[in-house]
Design a protein around this motif. Structure first.
Motif, PDB file in Angstrom:
ATOM      1  N   ASP A   1      38.999  57.110  30.771  1.00 15.62           N
ATOM      2  CA  ASP A   1      38.428  56.366  29.645  1.00 15.62           C
ATOM      3  C   ASP A   1      39.436  56.174  28.525  1.00 15.62           C
ATOM      4  O   ASP A   1      39.604  55.063  28.013  1.00 15.62           O
ATOM      5  CB  ASP A   1      37.193  57.107  29.131  1.00 15.62           C
ATOM      6  N   VAL A   2      40.118  57.241  28.158  1.00 16.51           N
ATOM      7  CA  VAL A   2      41.071  57.144  27.037  1.00 16.51           C
ATOM      8  C   VAL A   2      42.213  56.204  27.387  1.00 16.51           C
ATOM      9  O   VAL A   2      42.606  55.354  26.570  1.00 16.51           O
ATOM     10  CB  VAL A   2      41.603  58.540  26.659  1.00 16.51           C
ATOM     11  N   PHE A   3      42.756  56.324  28.604  1.00 17.93           N
ATOM     12  CA  PHE A   3      43.871  55.447  28.965  1.00 17.93           C
ATOM     13  C   PHE A   3      43.458  53.985  28.874  1.00 17.93           C
ATOM     14  O   PHE A   3      44.176  53.167  28.298  1.00 17.93           O
ATOM     15  CB  PHE A   3      44.367  55.752  30.375  1.00 17.93           C
ATOM     16  N   ASP A   4      42.297  53.640  29.435  1.00 20.57           N
ATOM     17  CA  ASP A   4      41.907  52.234  29.414  1.00 20.57           C
ATOM     18  C   ASP A   4      41.522  51.776  28.024  1.00 20.57           C
ATOM     19  O   ASP A   4      41.789  50.629  27.655  1.00 20.57           O
ATOM     20  CB  ASP A   4      40.757  51.968  30.387  1.00 20.57           C
ATOM     21  N   ALA A   5      40.916  52.655  27.232  1.00 22.04           N
ATOM     22  CA  ALA A   5      40.578  52.277  25.859  1.00 22.04           C
ATOM     23  C   ALA A   5      41.844  52.007  25.045  1.00 22.04           C
ATOM     24  O   ALA A   5      41.907  51.049  24.263  1.00 22.04           O
ATOM     25  CB  ALA A   5      39.754  53.384  25.204  1.00 22.04           C
ATOM     26  N   LEU A   6      42.879  52.822  25.237  1.00 19.26           N
ATOM     27  CA  LEU A   6      44.128  52.628  24.506  1.00 19.26           C
ATOM     28  C   LEU A   6      44.784  51.296  24.866  1.00 19.26           C
ATOM     29  O   LEU A   6      45.348  50.608  24.003  1.00 19.26           O
ATOM     30  CB  LEU A   6      45.104  53.767  24.811  1.00 19.26           C
ATOM     31  N   THR A   7      44.722  50.918  26.118  1.00 21.61           N
ATOM     32  CA  THR A   7      45.421  49.706  26.581  1.00 21.61           C
ATOM     33  C   THR A   7      44.545  48.454  26.497  1.00 21.61           C
ATOM     34  O   THR A   7      44.903  47.415  27.033  1.00 21.61           O
ATOM     35  CB  THR A   7      45.909  49.902  28.031  1.00 21.61           C
ATOM     36  N   SER A   8      43.384  48.561  25.841  1.00 27.94           N
ATOM     37  CA  SER A   8      42.477  47.424  25.680  1.00 27.94           C
ATOM     38  C   SER A   8      42.392  47.022  24.210  1.00 27.94           C
ATOM     39  O   SER A   8      42.478  47.871  23.322  1.00 27.94           O
ATOM     40  CB  SER A   8      41.067  47.778  26.185  1.00 27.94           C
ATOM     41  N   LEU A  28      48.980  59.745  36.693  1.00 25.19           N
ATOM     42  CA  LEU A  28      50.317  59.151  36.561  1.00 25.19           C
ATOM     43  C   LEU A  28      51.028  59.077  37.910  1.00 25.19           C
ATOM     44  O   LEU A  28      51.884  58.215  38.117  1.00 25.19           O
ATOM     45  CB  LEU A  28      51.146  59.959  35.565  1.00 25.19           C
ATOM     46  N   GLY A  29      50.649  59.951  38.834  1.00 24.76           N
ATOM     47  CA  GLY A  29      51.238  59.916  40.165  1.00 24.76           C
ATOM     48  C   GLY A  29      50.739  58.754  41.011  1.00 24.76           C
ATOM     49  O   GLY A  29      51.303  58.470  42.072  1.00 24.76           O
ATOM     50  N   CYS A  30      49.684  58.072  40.561  1.00 25.91           N
ATOM     51  CA  CYS A  30      49.148  56.906  41.278  1.00 25.91           C
ATOM     52  C   CYS A  30      49.381  55.631  40.460  1.00 25.91           C
ATOM     53  O   CYS A  30      48.510  54.752  40.403  1.00 25.91           O
ATOM     54  CB  CYS A  30      47.646  57.095  41.533  1.00 25.91           C
ATOM     55  N   TRP A  31      50.530  55.530  39.834  1.00 25.34           N
ATOM     56  CA  TRP A  31      50.776  54.453  38.871  1.00 25.34           C
ATOM     57  C   TRP A  31      50.639  53.062  39.501  1.00 25.34           C
ATOM     58  O   TRP A  31      50.094  52.137  38.881  1.00 25.34           O
ATOM     59  CB  TRP A  31      52.157  54.617  38.244  1.00 25.34           C
ATOM     60  N   ASP A  32      51.112  52.895  40.721  1.00 22.95           N
ATOM     61  CA  ASP A  32      50.979  51.591  41.374  1.00 22.95           C
ATOM     62  C   ASP A  32      49.513  51.205  41.539  1.00 22.95           C
ATOM     63  O   ASP A  32      49.137  50.041  41.345  1.00 22.95           O
ATOM     64  CB  ASP A  32      51.665  51.601  42.744  1.00 22.95           C
ATOM     65  N   GLU A  33      48.666  52.173  41.880  1.00 25.96           N
ATOM     66  CA  GLU A  33      47.238  51.894  42.017  1.00 25.96           C
ATOM     67  C   GLU A  33      46.600  51.610  40.661  1.00 25.96           C
ATOM     68  O   GLU A  33      45.708  50.772  40.550  1.00 25.96           O
ATOM     69  CB  GLU A  33      46.532  53.069  42.699  1.00 25.96           C
ATOM     70  N   VAL A  34      47.070  52.300  39.623  1.00 25.10           N
ATOM     71  CA  VAL A  34      46.587  52.032  38.262  1.00 25.10           C
ATOM     72  C   VAL A  34      46.845  50.575  37.895  1.00 25.10           C
ATOM     73  O   VAL A  34      45.960  49.868  37.393  1.00 25.10           O
ATOM     74  CB  VAL A  34      47.274  52.967  37.246  1.00 25.10           C
ATOM     75  N   LEU A  35      48.046  50.093  38.163  1.00 26.43           N
ATOM     76  CA  LEU A  35      48.399  48.702  37.844  1.00 26.43           C
ATOM     77  C   LEU A  35      47.585  47.726  38.677  1.00 26.43           C
ATOM     78  O   LEU A  35      47.176  46.659  38.186  1.00 26.43           O
ATOM     79  CB  LEU A  35      49.899  48.483  38.082  1.00 26.43           C
ATOM     80  N   GLU A  36      47.311  48.095  39.937  1.00 26.27           N
ATOM     81  CA  GLU A  36      46.514  47.212  40.799  1.00 26.27           C
ATOM     82  C   GLU A  36      45.086  47.101  40.288  1.00 26.27           C
ATOM     83  O   GLU A  36      44.494  46.004  40.288  1.00 26.27           O
ATOM     84  CB  GLU A  36      46.535  47.776  42.223  1.00 26.27           C
ATOM     85  N   ILE A  37      44.507  48.211  39.838  1.00 33.76           N
ATOM     86  CA  ILE A  37      43.145  48.192  39.300  1.00 33.76           C
ATOM     87  C   ILE A  37      43.101  47.360  38.024  1.00 33.76           C
ATOM     88  O   ILE A  37      42.174  46.560  37.814  1.00 33.76           O
ATOM     89  CB  ILE A  37      42.649  49.635  39.039  1.00 33.76           C
ATOM     90  N   ARG A  38      44.102  47.510  37.163  1.00 33.36           N
ATOM     91  CA  ARG A  38      44.149  46.699  35.926  1.00 33.36           C
ATOM     92  C   ARG A  38      44.251  45.210  36.243  1.00 33.36           C
ATOM     93  O   ARG A  38      43.622  44.381  35.577  1.00 33.36           O
ATOM     94  CB  ARG A  38      45.343  47.127  35.068  1.00 33.36           C
ATOM     95  N   ALA A  39      45.019  44.886  37.261  1.00 32.79           N
ATOM     96  CA  ALA A  39      45.166  43.471  37.626  1.00 32.79           C
ATOM     97  C   ALA A  39      43.869  42.909  38.235  1.00 32.79           C
ATOM     98  O   ALA A  39      43.534  41.749  38.033  1.00 32.79           O
ATOM     99  CB  ALA A  39      46.325  43.310  38.617  1.00 32.79           C
ATOM    100  N   ARG A  40      43.144  43.757  38.960  1.00 35.30           N
ATOM    101  CA  ARG A  40      41.918  43.313  39.619  1.00 35.30           C
ATOM    102  C   ARG A  40      40.790  43.081  38.622  1.00 35.30           C
ATOM    103  O   ARG A  40      39.981  42.183  38.778  1.00 35.30           O
ATOM    104  CB  ARG A  40      41.496  44.344  40.657  1.00 35.30           C
ATOM    105  N   PHE A  41      40.728  43.923  37.576  1.00 34.05           N
ATOM    106  CA  PHE A  41      39.625  43.831  36.609  1.00 34.05           C
ATOM    107  C   PHE A  41      40.175  43.519  35.215  1.00 34.05           C
ATOM    108  O   PHE A  41      40.228  44.379  34.331  1.00 34.05           O
ATOM    109  CB  PHE A  41      38.832  45.135  36.582  1.00 34.05           C
ATOM    110  N   GLN A  42      40.601  42.285  35.056  1.00 33.94           N
ATOM    111  CA  GLN A  42      41.152  41.888  33.770  1.00 33.94           C
ATOM    112  C   GLN A  42      40.032  41.470  32.812  1.00 33.94           C
ATOM    113  O   GLN A  42      38.976  41.011  33.213  1.00 33.94           O
ATOM    114  CB  GLN A  42      42.110  40.698  33.953  1.00 33.94           C
ATOM    115  N   ASP A  43      40.287  41.653  31.495  1.00 32.26           N
ATOM    116  CA  ASP A  43      39.312  41.228  30.491  1.00 32.26           C
ATOM    117  C   ASP A  43      39.176  39.713  30.518  1.00 32.26           C
ATOM    118  O   ASP A  43      40.163  38.999  30.704  1.00 32.26           O
ATOM    119  CB  ASP A  43      39.754  41.682  29.101  1.00 32.26           C
TER     120      ASP A  43
END
Length: 343
Positions: free
Chosen positions: A287-294, A328-343
């Motif tokens: 939650d905190v990571f996504d809130a910070l980057t939104s 942080l060890g799944c950073w590529d997956e983090v970026l993929e999830i962000r790309a899939r669910f964009q605002d």
């Protein structure tokens, strides 16, 4: 129905095969080598097994015992052929799993009805097994329907909170997938991870009870306003608790604990370390990571690197170190999830 006859005497095989042929709807396969017969029966389950007792190398009792060792063969009827005086043999055969007996010489007037009756029992057994599978499938479908309705309820409640909250629907999708990802990397059961994916979007449902003047304030909250804002964790728990639904039960725990901090400085209970439920610690990172980057009405979105740095700095104070490390060890997956669910 498939009938297998195992007897080392060719004359007996021919006789019993001819008698089985008088029973309707049967296919017969014979073996004079008991080991070959057993091997076939273990690979191709018969509907009736007829076996002689006295055979070289592998007698009928041992053959039956080995056949019954396979759980799937428990309901296959077995007819053993023995000499009339071999009472002890019959007792041993019953212990090994024989269903019925015939004495030598075989009487056709006895053999045919016994074989027919045993095959009828087999047919009923198969029908019951099929019916049980049909009922199990019906239960699986009904359970899937219940889970789908449960997920729909969760989604609608999350959307209700979203209408009053400046956070977007994409935020709750991203943080839910981040949460499930962390759970998977922490070796949580797949069913728990699926439930986490469904329950995490409910983390801020308590904001339904937060006044608009505070919830939508573009500037920084005053200390008194922040105290009111913090109540949303307990309100969310109050809304969701005591449900019979495992998903809503998990969502209630998430709502109450996702603002706790690993060093005990969080709210509403001031829990610390592993006294904070693991799902609360997981959702806190997501939650905190996504809130910070939104982007929010009161702030600009942080860069990904700044948000990473915040997680690293809060490792062991704000956040559970393990949750930060696997995220942080799944950073590529983090970026993929962000790309899939964009605002």
């Amino acid at each position: 129905m498939k009938v297998v006859i195992i007897d080392d005497t060719p004359v007996n095989l021919a006789l019993m095969q001819a008698l089985v042929a008088r029973v309707e709807n049967c296919e017969t396969l014979t073996f004079s080598d008991p080991q070959q017969g057993l091997t076939h029966c273990m690979l191709e389950q018969p509907d009736l097994l007829i076996v002689d007792y006295m055979m070289p190398e592998l007698d009928g009792i041992e053959l039956i015992r080995r056949f019954r060792e396979a759980h799937s063969n428990e309901d296959v009827p077995i007819l053993m052929v023995t000499a009339a005086h071999e009472k002890t043999v019959r007792f041993d055969a019953l212990e090994s799993g024989a269903t019925d007996f015939l004495t030598k010489p075989v009487d056709k007037n006895e053999f045919i009805p016994r074989a027919r009756n045993m095959l009828r029992l087999r047919q009923h057994s198969l029908m019951l097994a099929n019916r049980a599978e049909e009922l199990a499938e019906a239960v699986r479908r009904a359970t899937a329907d219940i889970h789908e309705r449960e997920r729909e309820t969760v989604t609608r409640l999350a959307k209700a909170a979203e209408f009053r909250d400046p956070e977007t629907g994409s935020h709750i999708q991203r943080m839910a997938y981040f949460s499930a990802m962390i759970g998977r990397e922490l070796q949580l059961d797949s069913a728990v991870c699926e439930m986490l994916l469904a329950a995490a979007p409910m983390h801020d449902v308590g904001k339904l009870g937060t006044p608009d003047a505070i919830l939508l304030k573009p500037g920084r909250l005053t200390p008194d306003e922040f105290e009111i804002m913090k109540r949303h964790a307990a309100i969310g728990h109050e809304i969701l608790k005591d449900s019979a639904s495992p998903v809503l039960h998990m969502a209630a725990e998430i709502a109450l604990t996702h603002h706790e901090k690993f060093d005990g400085s969080g709210y509403p209970q001031g829990l610390a370390g592993e006294t904070i439920p693991l799902i609360g610690r997981i959702v806190a990172v997501a939650d905190v990571f996504d809130a910070l980057t939104s982007t929010r009405p009161y702030k600009r979105a942080w860069t990904l690197e700044d948000a990473r740095g915040f997680l690293e700095q809060g490792r062991g104070t704000h956040f559970d170190p393990r949750c930060v490390d696997v995220f942080l060890g799944c950073w590529d997956e983090v970026l993929e999830i962000r790309a899939r669910f964009q605002d």
